[in-house]
Scaffold this motif. Structure first.
Motif, short mmCIF file in Angstrom:
data_model
loop_
_atom_site.label_atom_id
_atom_site.label_comp_id
_atom_site.label_asym_id
_atom_site.label_seq_id
_atom_site.Cartn_x
_atom_site.Cartn_y
_atom_site.Cartn_z
N PHE A 33 -26.71 7.61 36.86
CA PHE A 33 -27.79 7.51 35.87
C PHE A 33 -27.44 8.22 34.57
N ASN A 34 -26.62 9.24 34.62
CA ASN A 34 -26.24 9.93 33.38
C ASN A 34 -25.35 9.08 32.49
N THR A 87 -28.46 10.54 46.89
CA THR A 87 -29.38 10.36 45.78
C THR A 87 -29.19 11.44 44.71
N SER A 133 -41.55 7.74 34.65
CA SER A 133 -40.12 7.70 34.33
C SER A 133 -39.42 6.76 35.30
N GLU A 141 -34.08 14.22 39.18
CA GLU A 141 -35.38 13.58 39.01
C GLU A 141 -35.57 12.44 40.02
N THR A 142 -34.53 11.63 40.22
CA THR A 142 -34.62 10.56 41.20
C THR A 142 -34.80 11.12 42.61
N GLY A 199 -26.32 13.13 39.26
CA GLY A 199 -26.61 12.05 38.32
C GLY A 199 -25.38 11.34 37.80
N ARG A 228 -36.43 6.77 36.32
CA ARG A 228 -35.59 7.52 37.26
C ARG A 228 -36.41 8.04 38.43
N PHE A 257 -27.64 9.92 41.46
CA PHE A 257 -28.74 9.54 40.57
C PHE A 257 -29.46 10.72 39.92
N GLY A 258 -29.25 11.94 40.40
CA GLY A 258 -29.78 13.10 39.71
C GLY A 258 -31.02 13.71 40.34
#
Length: 762
Positions: A759-760, A652, A568, A659-660, A756, A570, A656-657
């Motif tokens: 990124f969202n 982070t 992924s 997952e990142t 996020g 991310r 960025f969420g």
């Protein structure tokens, strides 16, 4: 059903802690009986003796003047170390209060500061305590962990400065007496810190439990703040103390040994007091806070993972307390182990020092293995279930015995491999010493090669423990494996603290003008201490890897991530950024040491040029200015690296969420462990290569010496390069990886709800 009942567990854990504290006080009392003269000529403790049956006399040495000078130097070191730590803790007090407020605001806002009970994450049919209460208790736990870490560092420093001169004075009566004082002092620190950490955590769990009641998930989720507080203070303690000691050490060595060709710790060198102060605030106070942080985080991770499994769901108190029972049993095992060094097999010759310290690791490991088997049988049911990323995993109690033992024996392997690559009794360090024949460049090349090669076996040991533990008991297995490695923390702290205490004793012996035979004895104690310090760093790094992975697993579950997909984008961008962070952090700490050392070198040179008669020993150097340079530099320079570590997960996760952030944690773990091991062991190899040449204990070593030869100067340059690697950047990296992981776990509810932002929208 466990064999041990609730009442037995509630009695055993605090009783073991109190026994450990009492044993620490006993060791302190024995050390305190060694008399230290006052400046007026009296004695500070014990009987008044004039040396002893083995005391060495040399013509022209005034023993009374030497003893008084010892007391003056010890007082100067103690005052300098205390002053620095109190100043540092004033800065940290503001940080702790501010960050506790951040924790409260972030966690409270995850559910809009709700005061209503919420469905429990592990069992939605039950109601758990309100999110606002969780935020408040987590902030309080953070403050308790930070205060315990501060206490660990400060008490460790006080024990060490209390013992330095006493070790030097007792070395006049024989190397065995000097060893006994240094080791008993290390044991006093080790048992005091390990016992206090266990007792404070146990009391915190029970006090919080009065409010949480049956909501064990909320209870142990808030307890994770305890680990975050411990490691936050440890980070600043390690970085600040490391910058302090290495600025002074590098400055003293480059001007004193290389340019002026004077001995190490020569009283004519203006930086020697700052160097000895630095040993106590970096290698003692910082190391104590560091290992406390590892213990707190591994315990908190194990408690949290257990709370969302059968132990927490069915309220099996004895099984839930399994991590604390391991630590409590470890204290009793370490107590027995210590007797082998101080009473059952006393050191009598220089050749006995190294083996006596190595036996401590082996004996404690063997005894602890049997103790783990007993604790596992008594506290765990024959079979139970754990929740592994939403799946039920059936586990037998002997599976956890293997998990804990795997971490314990992996620690032993790391310790012995570290000794092989950093002790001058073996080929790697001797090859580094021999490379000095052709100058500093080849010395640096060989030292780097030794450090890189030393990574292989420890990593294989760590991954073997990880695989076995995960296969048998998922993330809970990894968490208790980390606890297994730290179960003998009292012994580990004892042999680790022994090193700086012996190092300072050698410095005091040199500065006070003791007989040459006494200085040779303290050198022998110090040489073994360098290796044990490297072993302690290896334990800290290995345990940090296991702790970080356990915290990572707890974070993934708490953030609601079903799987971490490496393909992924991310996750992958986080992975790459995380792998970069240890290099960024190391660059900042190395530059900080270099900048502070530059100022120290300039000041030492200035004093030699400006103070008439200093080089001839006819004038007293300005020690205070060098102490001030190290103090100012460390307090100023520790901020940026600390901010990098503390802000990276927050930025982070928010931008960025989850997952990142998972990728960031994985990258930092994989990269940081490798860099930390290689940096620490390269530095240790360079240090002992220099001491190998200085000691001249073999024909090979004598061919490279004596002190002041070109080969020796090349070795000193290698040692100065290795100093910030092994005492600043390397040890701090293990805090980086575990601190980021526990911070991510603490803030996981906020990241899951609001993370996020960027990124969202992409």
């Amino acid at each position: 059903m466990a064999v041990l009942g609730t009442v037995a567990v509630e009695l055993f854990i605090p009783l073991a802690s109190l026994i450990g504290i009492a044993f620490a006080v006993l060791q302190w009392y024995v050390v305190a009986k060694v008399p230290v003269p006052t400046p007026t000529g009296g004695t500070a403790a014990g009987d008044k003796h004039g040396g002893g049956d083995e005391e060495e006399e040399e013509e022209g040495i005034d023993q009374v003047a030497v003893e008084i000078r010892c007391a003056e130097i010890q007082r100067a070191i103690s005052v300098g170390a205390t002053s620095f730590l109190l100043t540092e803790y004033k800065y940290l007090a503001a940080f702790m209060a501010s960050f506790a407020a951040v924790i409260f605001v972030f966690l409270g806002s995850a559910q809009r500061f709700s005061t209503r009970p919420q469905p429990c994450p592990s069992n939605p049919s039950l109601q758990c305590r309100p999110p606002l209460a969780n935020a408040a208790f987590t902030a309080v736990a953070f403050l308790l962990g930070a205060l315990t870490s501060v206490m660990s560092g400060y008490l460790g420093m006080r024990v060490a400065t209390f013992a330095n001169a006493r070790t030097a004075l007792e070395a006049r009566r024989g190397i065995g007496r000097g060893f006994a004082v240094a080791f008993r002092s290390g044991a006093a620190m080790g048992f005091l810190l390990a016992s206090s950490a266990l007792l404070v955590l146990y009391v915190t769990v029970n006090l919080f439990g009065l409010y949480y009641g049956d909501d064990w998930v909320g209870l142990y989720e808030s307890i994770t703040g305890y680990g975050l507080g411990g490691s936050s203070v440890a980070l600043f303690g390690r970085v600040g103390g490391g910058i302090y000691t290495k600025a002074a050490d590098v400055g003293a060595d480059l001007v004193g040994k290389v340019e002026r060709n004077i001995p190490e710790d020569d009283p004519r060198n203006p930086a020697v007091i700052a160097d000895n102060v630095g040993d106590n605030v970096g290698d003692i106070a910082g190391m104590g806070s560091d290992l406390f942080g590892s213990y707190a985080e591994s315990t908190c991770a194990a408690l949290f993972v257990a709370s969302i499994s059968e132990f927490g769901k069915e309220h099996k108190y004895t099984a839930q307390m399994f991590p604390l029972l391991i630590s409590a049993t470890g204290l009793l095992v370490c107590l027995v182990t210590t007797l082998f060094a101080t009473d059952l097999a006393k050191v009598r010759r220089a050749a006995d020092v190294g083996p006596a310290l190595k036996r401590q690791i082996l004996i404690s490991t063997v005894l602890m293995t049997g103790a783990i088997a007993a604790v596992t049988y008594l506290s765990l049911p024959p079979s139970f279930t754990l929740f592994d990323a939403g799946n039920v995993k059936h586990v037998k109690n002997w599976h956890l015995f293997i998990c804990v033992s795997a971490g314990l024996w992996a620690g032993l392997i790391i310790g012995y491999v570290t000794e092989y690559f950093t002790s001058n009794a073996y080929a790697p360090v001797r090859s580094v010493a021999m490379s000095c024949r052709t100058g500093a460049a080849t010395n640096v090349i060989f030292g780097l090669a030794v450090g890189y090669k030393s990574v292989i076996v420890p990593i294989l040991a760590i991954v073997s423990a990880i695989y076995a533990s995960f296969r048998l008991a998922a993330m809970y297995g990894i968490a208790v494996s980390a606890l297994g490695m730290l179960s003998t923390i009292a012994t580990g702290l004892a042999i680790d603290a022994y090193g700086p205490i012996s190092d300072n004793a050698g410095g005091i012996a040199e500065m006070s003008g003791m007989a040459s035979r006494v200085r040779r004895r303290t050198d022998a104690l110090d040489a073994a201490g360098n290796t044990t310090a490297a072993i302690g760093k290896g334990f800290a790094i290995g345990s940090a890897a296991l702790v970080s992975l356990a915290l990572f697993g707890a974070y993934v579950g708490r953030a609601g991530i079903q799987a971490v997909d490496m393909l992924s984008p991310r996750v992958f961008v986080g992975l790459m950024a995380g792998a970069m962070l240890p290099y960024w952090f190391s660059a900042m700490t190395m530059r900080s040491v270099g900048s502070a050392a530059l100022k120290m070198v300039e000041e030492v040179r200035r004093q030699f040029d400006a103070i008439p008669g200093l080089a001839e020993g006819l004038a007293i150097p300005d020690y205070a200015t060098c102490v001030r340079i190290s103090t100012d530099a460390s307090l100023r320079e520790m901020m940026a690296p600390g901010a990098l570590v503390m802000l990276s997960p927050l930025v982070t996760g928010t931008l960025f969420g989850v997952e990142t952030l998972a990728g960031l944690l994985a990258g930092a773990l994989v990269s940081g462990v490798q860099v930390a091991i290689s940096a620490s062991n390269s530095g240790g190899a360079w240090d002992n290569a220099k001491k190998y040449i200085e000691a001249g204990a073999s024909e090979e070593a004598r061919s490279l010496g004596p002190k002041g030869s070109e080969a020796h100067k090349a070795a000193v340059i290698g040692d100065t390069i290795g100093d910030p690697l092994k005492d600043t950047s390397g040890p701090s990296l293990n805090i980086l990886i575990k601190l980021m992981a526990v911070e991510a776990l603490v803030f996981a509810p906020f990241f899951a709800q609001h993370g996020g932002i960027i990124f969202n929208r992409l």
